[in-house]
Design a protein around this motif. Structure first.
Motif, PDB file in Angstrom:
ATOM      1  N   THR A  95       2.938  -8.202  -3.720  1.00  0.00           N
ATOM      2  CA  THR A  95       1.887  -8.497  -4.877  1.00  0.00           C
ATOM      3  C   THR A  95       2.324  -7.494  -5.842  1.00  0.00           C
ATOM      4  OG1 THR A  95       0.305  -7.207  -3.793  1.00  0.00           O
ATOM      5  CG2 THR A  95       0.288  -9.343  -3.182  1.00  0.00           C
ATOM      6  N   SER A 129       2.145  -9.890 -14.015  1.00  0.00           N
ATOM      7  CA  SER A 129       1.881  -9.655 -12.691  1.00  0.00           C
ATOM      8  C   SER A 129       0.829 -10.603 -12.148  1.00  0.00           C
ATOM      9  CB  SER A 129       1.461  -8.211 -12.382  1.00  0.00           C
ATOM     10  OG  SER A 129       0.419  -8.109 -13.350  1.00  0.00           O
ATOM     11  N   ASP A 167       1.023 -13.231  -8.820  1.00  0.00           N
ATOM     12  CA  ASP A 167       0.272 -12.822  -7.795  1.00  0.00           C
ATOM     13  C   ASP A 167      -0.509 -14.424  -7.270  1.00  0.00           C
ATOM     14  OD1 ASP A 167       0.815 -10.259  -7.498  1.00  0.00           O
ATOM     15  OD2 ASP A 167      -1.062  -9.427  -7.941  1.00  0.00           O
ATOM     16  N   GLU A 226       0.782  -1.189  -0.023  1.00  0.00           N
ATOM     17  CA  GLU A 226       0.076  -0.079   0.125  1.00  0.00           C
ATOM     18  C   GLU A 226       0.956   1.186   0.146  1.00  0.00           C
ATOM     19  OE1 GLU A 226      -3.621   0.393   2.271  1.00  0.00           O
ATOM     20  OE2 GLU A 226      -4.386  -1.517   1.000  1.00  0.00           O
ATOM     21  N   SER A 286      -3.986  -7.115  -0.999  1.00  0.00           N
ATOM     22  CA  SER A 286      -3.745  -6.650  -2.378  1.00  0.00           C
ATOM     23  C   SER A 286      -3.837  -8.048  -3.119  1.00  0.00           C
ATOM     24  CB  SER A 286      -2.290  -6.216  -2.044  1.00  0.00           C
ATOM     25  OG  SER A 286      -1.383  -7.253  -1.716  1.00  0.00           O
ATOM     26  N   ASN A 287      -4.010  -9.281  -2.620  1.00  0.00           N
ATOM     27  CA  ASN A 287      -4.084 -10.347  -3.346  1.00  0.00           C
ATOM     28  C   ASN A 287      -5.521 -11.223  -2.961  1.00  0.00           C
ATOM     29  OD1 ASN A 287      -3.144 -12.000  -5.210  1.00  0.00           O
ATOM     30  ND2 ASN A 287      -1.553 -13.062  -3.981  1.00  0.00           N
ATOM     31  N   ILE A 347       1.921   1.896  -3.517  1.00  0.00           N
ATOM     32  CA  ILE A 347       0.892   2.647  -4.445  1.00  0.00           C
ATOM     33  C   ILE A 347       0.938   4.324  -4.019  1.00  0.00           C
ATOM     34  CG2 ILE A 347      -1.382   2.793  -4.730  1.00  0.00           C
ATOM     35  CD1 ILE A 347      -1.435  -0.361  -4.339  1.00  0.00           C
ATOM     36  N   LYS A 401      -0.985  -1.810 -11.811  1.00  0.00           N
ATOM     37  CA  LYS A 401      -2.191  -0.622 -11.935  1.00  0.00           C
ATOM     38  C   LYS A 401      -1.779   0.605 -11.811  1.00  0.00           C
ATOM     39  CE  LYS A 401      -6.906  -0.912 -11.372  1.00  0.00           C
ATOM     40  NZ  LYS A 401      -8.035  -1.453 -10.704  1.00  0.00           N
ATOM     41  N   ALA A 402      -1.252   0.855 -10.498  1.00  0.00           N
ATOM     42  CA  ALA A 402      -1.126   2.201  -9.895  1.00  0.00           C
ATOM     43  C   ALA A 402      -0.192   2.999 -10.658  1.00  0.00           C
ATOM     44  CB  ALA A 402      -0.591   2.152  -8.498  1.00  0.00           C
ATOM     45  N   LYS A 446      -0.010  -6.864  -8.959  1.00  0.00           N
ATOM     46  CA  LYS A 446      -1.202  -6.570 -10.138  1.00  0.00           C
ATOM     47  C   LYS A 446      -1.477  -5.149  -9.876  1.00  0.00           C
ATOM     48  CE  LYS A 446      -4.516  -8.939 -12.447  1.00  0.00           C
ATOM     49  NZ  LYS A 446      -5.434 -10.002 -12.840  1.00  0.00           N
ATOM     50  N   LEU A 447      -1.928  -4.854  -8.562  1.00  0.00           N
ATOM     51  CA  LEU A 447      -2.271  -3.616  -7.850  1.00  0.00           C
ATOM     52  C   LEU A 447      -1.031  -2.695  -8.052  1.00  0.00           C
ATOM     53  CD1 LEU A 447      -4.165  -4.193  -4.746  1.00  0.00           C
ATOM     54  CD2 LEU A 447      -5.135  -3.683  -6.869  1.00  0.00           C
TER      55      LEU A 447
END
Lengths: 280, 280
Positions: free
Chosen positions: A102, A177, A181, A77, A234-235, A80, A108-109, A104-105
């Motif tokens: 993780t 990604s 994950d 977090e 996050s996963n 991000i 994306k960010a 993927k998130l």
């Protein structure tokens, strides 16, 4: 850009992982200036005392200014949040990479926050320590470990970062990604959830009897809640998937036990025995 | 009878546990003759070569004849079968004890098979090794370990066997066979079931990535199917109970993840962290 032209690297988050990176880089990249961002006066003083950086600073803007590579050695977090914060401060053609658990998130960010002239490469070195803090940092933390890179191997920035990890003695494996994950849920996040759950279930007065097997399974249940709640969320899709899959295996065991199918229980355990042999 | 008057002890099942007992007794009870039963010519030859017994024999009757104490160092089902087999061979006022992993079924078998003039004391030393076989036996296997005795501490035979274990350096704890089996399901049998299930669930191609946490949780998944299928069935009621309890904890995690209740996930992990601190 290539690795040889890099003059400044900035680390945001100089704890065990970031600190170990600083020490490793000092050995392997003698001519690069290594900067580190300290969030508080206290951590600034600590970093100054430890002397693992060329320059520690309380000023994020200064830290990132003109850096060729920016490393985010922070929990998911925080990575991000940091991507959003540093986006306007980054030099053209610089590369940002993170070490988050993780991918993927974070990917994306990065796509949504970073300017197009900046490349992002999600990294996840599969190593670490139960200890946290720069005072425990070791130059050889990354040596002989695996670093997963959540990118196509064809991307130019990914190739440069691959060289970076190789120079530190890591073996690099590329994957998407999403695959990353799923893999990490299986081999790390879900095992943590199991460990937390097992100790939760065990009556307090049993804990003094605990045998080697119980200690094995609950060792990681001391992993910090603040970091792991983050990782779980996050996963969460993969984690829920693994919970469902695990409940199915448990139900099978239960069914065989209830029906008295000893041969089936034997076979389930035998399969586990066989699979265990392929772990290195 | 008391420990000082014991002249002959017979061990049935001279593997790692039985062999370690033989070595420990040799050190601590110099005047007792230690016999061991070999099931096959091969194991007879091995025992002769290892010299850990005063007398190895292929003849069960001779082995048990006039023994003051008979020790069954066998898996649960073999203990039960052996109790029936040796019942007519036992000396009056002798004591039989076993080392089996569950105690309720064995206690029941002892009550039904053994003559009234023979005392039975169910024992379970909480120690062991991943290695099996008398060649790995160590005299100090039982030193500083806990031995659970499934009996009231007031029974005369139990008091003698308590002295026996204390002499070997073990700490003795008395509890009922029912409490023993509940405890063991929690701290050993169910953790094994979890370990078998986790490796079962993990895709083969993930095993090469496995991190320290995954290795911790799956180390015991190499435990032999032949022994563990037996143990699971001998403690199946408690095991099913633990499966149900565990599924409930997993469902809680799942619910909180789905609902986005981060604070609740944090609190579950925090509780696990706290409980982990009381493990010695």
């Amino acid at each position: 850009m290539n690795l040889k032209s890099v003059k400044k690297i900035a680390i945001i988050g100089v704890g065990f992982m970031g600190g170990s990176l600083a020490l490793a880089m000092k050995r392997k990249f003698a001519n690069i200036s290594i900067w580190g961002y300290a969030r508080s006066q206290k951590s600034y003083n600590k970093l100054k005392k430890l002397k693992i950086l060329d320059k520690a600073t309380l000023n994020l803007e200064k830290c990132v200014l003109n850096a060729d590579i920016v490393i985010l050695a922070l929990p998911v977090e925080a990575v991000i949040a940091c991507l959003e914060e540093i986006a306007p401060l980054l030099r053209k053609n610089s590369i940002v990479f993170d070490l988050g658990s993780t991918k993927k998130l974070i990917e994306k960010a990065a796509l949504s926050y970073l300017p197009k002239e900046v490349s992002f490469v999600g990294c996840h070195p599969l190593c670490g320590s139960e200890k946290s803090g720069a005072e425990f940092a070791r130059w050889d933390t990354y040596k002989n470990s695996i670093c997963l890179i959540a990118s196509s191997a064809k991307e130019k920035a990914a190739k440069i970062i691959e060289q970076f990890w190789k120079k530190l003695g890591s073996k690099v494996i590329f994957m998407s990604s999403g695959s990353h994950d799923e893999l990490l849920s299986s081999i790390s996040h879900f095992p943590h959830l199991i460990s937390f759950s097992l100790i939760q279930l065990t009556p307090d007065n049993y804990l003094k009897f605990c045998s080697g097997s119980f200690k094995d399974l609950t060792r990681i249940s001391s992993s910090p809640a603040s970091i792991w709640a983050d990782i779980f969320f996050s996963n969460k899709k993969n984690l829920i998937n693994d919970i469902d899959g695990f409940v199915k295996v448990l139900s099978k065991f239960k069914e065989f036990l209830e029906k008295g199918n000893k041969r089936d229980v034997f076979n389930l355990i035998k399969k586990a025995n066989t699979k265990h042999m392929s772990i290195k």
